[in-house]
Design a protein around this motif. Structure first.
Motif, short mmCIF file in Angstrom:
data_model
loop_
_atom_site.label_atom_id
_atom_site.label_comp_id
_atom_site.label_asym_id
_atom_site.label_seq_id
_atom_site.Cartn_x
_atom_site.Cartn_y
_atom_site.Cartn_z
N ALA A 254 -3.96 -14.36 -6.38
CA ALA A 254 -5.42 -14.30 -7.11
C ALA A 254 -5.90 -15.91 -6.96
O ALA A 254 -7.22 -15.79 -6.53
CB ALA A 254 -5.20 -14.18 -8.57
N THR A 258 -9.56 -16.36 -4.84
CA THR A 258 -10.50 -17.16 -5.51
C THR A 258 -11.17 -18.45 -4.37
O THR A 258 -12.32 -18.32 -4.46
CB THR A 258 -10.12 -17.79 -6.72
OG1 THR A 258 -9.72 -16.63 -7.57
CG2 THR A 258 -11.36 -18.70 -7.50
N CYS A 263 -8.48 -10.94 0.83
CA CYS A 263 -7.09 -11.06 0.52
C CYS A 263 -6.23 -11.04 1.93
O CYS A 263 -6.57 -10.42 2.93
CB CYS A 263 -6.67 -9.35 -0.01
SG CYS A 263 -7.62 -9.16 -1.50
N ASN A 314 -9.33 -12.77 -10.87
CA ASN A 314 -9.28 -12.01 -9.60
C ASN A 314 -7.75 -11.70 -9.65
O ASN A 314 -7.10 -11.59 -8.49
CB ASN A 314 -9.65 -12.70 -8.19
CG ASN A 314 -11.12 -13.03 -8.20
OD1 ASN A 314 -12.01 -12.26 -8.69
ND2 ASN A 314 -11.54 -14.34 -7.77
N LYS A 317 -7.21 -8.27 -7.61
CA LYS A 317 -7.90 -7.89 -6.37
C LYS A 317 -7.20 -7.58 -5.19
O LYS A 317 -7.67 -6.73 -4.55
CB LYS A 317 -8.95 -9.19 -6.10
CG LYS A 317 -10.19 -9.54 -6.88
CD LYS A 317 -11.18 -8.28 -6.76
CE LYS A 317 -12.43 -8.68 -7.70
NZ LYS A 317 -13.50 -7.80 -7.30
N CYS A 318 -6.04 -8.12 -5.05
CA CYS A 318 -5.20 -7.91 -3.75
C CYS A 318 -3.99 -7.19 -4.25
O CYS A 318 -3.04 -7.22 -3.31
CB CYS A 318 -4.98 -9.43 -3.13
SG CYS A 318 -6.37 -10.38 -2.82
#
Length: 377
Positions: A254, A258, A263, A314, A317-318
């Motif tokens: 994360a 950011t 990713c 985040n 996110k990945c």
């Protein structure tokens, strides 16, 4: 919220000394300031509240660069479809040959059988073919084969065009076995951790194989403070794999997302060393029942889980990076070398077959001449 930073009572922790893990006793405190993983050794020294966090260890590795599978021209059709096509190329001509031998006045010869195979292959390759007008059933067989090959070729062409526009993003290290079997891969474990301690005392199994990597120079130990630098300089390259607690690795991903907006890492699907964690207090602490109630409320309403998701921007996110992406770019030789290998291999086989045919023809011709001379004499 930090973990394994605050302790209560006399909590034994691990410290590296002369290659062995020794125990130290920390100074006494009232309660911990964050969740601490629950172990039998620690339970002897302190009391744990109701578990508020469940996690396990996994691996963090760098995503590979997008690439085209050089053997992608085989992917539009499943392996069973290719087997079915090859089977049809043998069964179809055999059926025509047997039918011609049994129900027609033609002489059954192997040349006729080979001619039928050649005809089926020409239809598959969308080439012209001539069928004798003596029997309509032969035309019927070839007509059905033409319809079948028409559907196959159109499906193959459409799927091939789609697959050539797809780039595959390699994620090779999904299990510990993947790392062990790759001689170029190096693992990094947390120094002075419970996982590292277990790694040094285990006697058998795949974890023992991981421990043996240290003798090969493929296993290193680093502290959590070094993780950001290691991830940025080593793991990102793809040949280093970081093994650690899942939530810690997710925070590292994360933070990188950011900072860079994309990713570049993934976590493996295989999990190891599951554990639970909670806050701790001194033995027989009178506030322990109240701590139990607070922990039950936090976990029951999902508040603690929500804290984990929102504590780091985040953070999700990945978690599931794409394995393929679609692009619009020119194809290079590195993307299509598989087709050229197939072309070269087919040309070599064709050349060898041609030489065999020439030698066979000359042998038959020589045998015929010698037989004719012997008969004449």
């Amino acid at each position: 919220m930090a973990y394994n930073h605050g302790y209560a009572g006399k909590l034994p922790v691990c410290q590296q000394e002369n290659g062995y893990l020794q125990q130290q006793v920390l100074i006494e405190a009232d309660i911990s300031i964050g969740p601490v993983s629950i172990t039998a050794t620690r339970s002897e020294a302190v009391d744990f509240a109701w578990p508020m966090w469940y996690d396990s260890s996994t691996m963090l590795a760098g995503l590979g660069k997008p690439e085209v599978d050089p053997w992608g021209f085989l992917l539009p059709l499943a392996p069973l479809v290719w087997v079915g096509i090859l089977t049809a190329l043998l069964v179809g001509p055999t059926a025509v040959f047997l039918s011609s031998s049994c129900f027609s006045m033609k002489t059954s010869r192997w040349s006729s059988y080979l001619s039928n195979i050649y005809g089926f292959i020409r239809v598959l390759l969308q080439q012209d073919i001539s069928v004798p007008a003596d029997w309509w059933w032969e035309r019927m067989v070839f007509g059905i084969w033409m319809m079948m090959t028409l559907v196959l070729t159109r499906s193959y062409a459409g799927n091939l065009m789609s697959s050539l526009a797809v780039r595959h993003i390699p994620q090779p290290y999904q299990t510990l076995r993947d790392v062990i079997d790759d001689p170029s891969a190096t693992m990094i474990w947390q120094k002075n951790s419970i996982n590292a301690e277990y790694l040094r005392v285990v006697k058998s199994g795949i974890i023992r194989e991981v421990a043996d990597l240290e003798d090969e120079g493929r296993l290193a130990y680093h502290t959590q403070m070094e993780y950001p630098r290691i991830v940025d300089t080593l793991v990102r390259q793809g040949e280093y794999v970081l093994f650690g607690i899942d939530v810690l690795l997710r925070n590292l991903m994360a933070k990188d997302f950011t900072r860079k907006g994309q990713c570049e890492f993934y976590t493996s699907r295989e999990r190891h060393f599951p554990f639970s964690a909670s806050i701790i207090s001194q033995k027989d602490n009178p506030i322990l029942p109240a701590m139990h109630n607070r922990m039950l409320a936090l976990t029951g309403f999902g508040i603690f889980e929500e804290w984990f998701k929102t504590s780091r921007a985040n953070s999700t996110k990945c978690l599931h990076p794409p394995k393929t992406i679609t692009v619009n770019a020119s194809l290079s030789l590195t993307n299509l070398w598989g087709m050229f290998v197939a072309l070269a291999g087919g040309s070599v086989v064709g050349l060898l077959t041609f030489c065999l045919e020439v030698l066979t023809f000359r042998g038959i011709e020589t045998f015929s001449v010698s037989t004719y001379d012997y008969t004449t004499a």
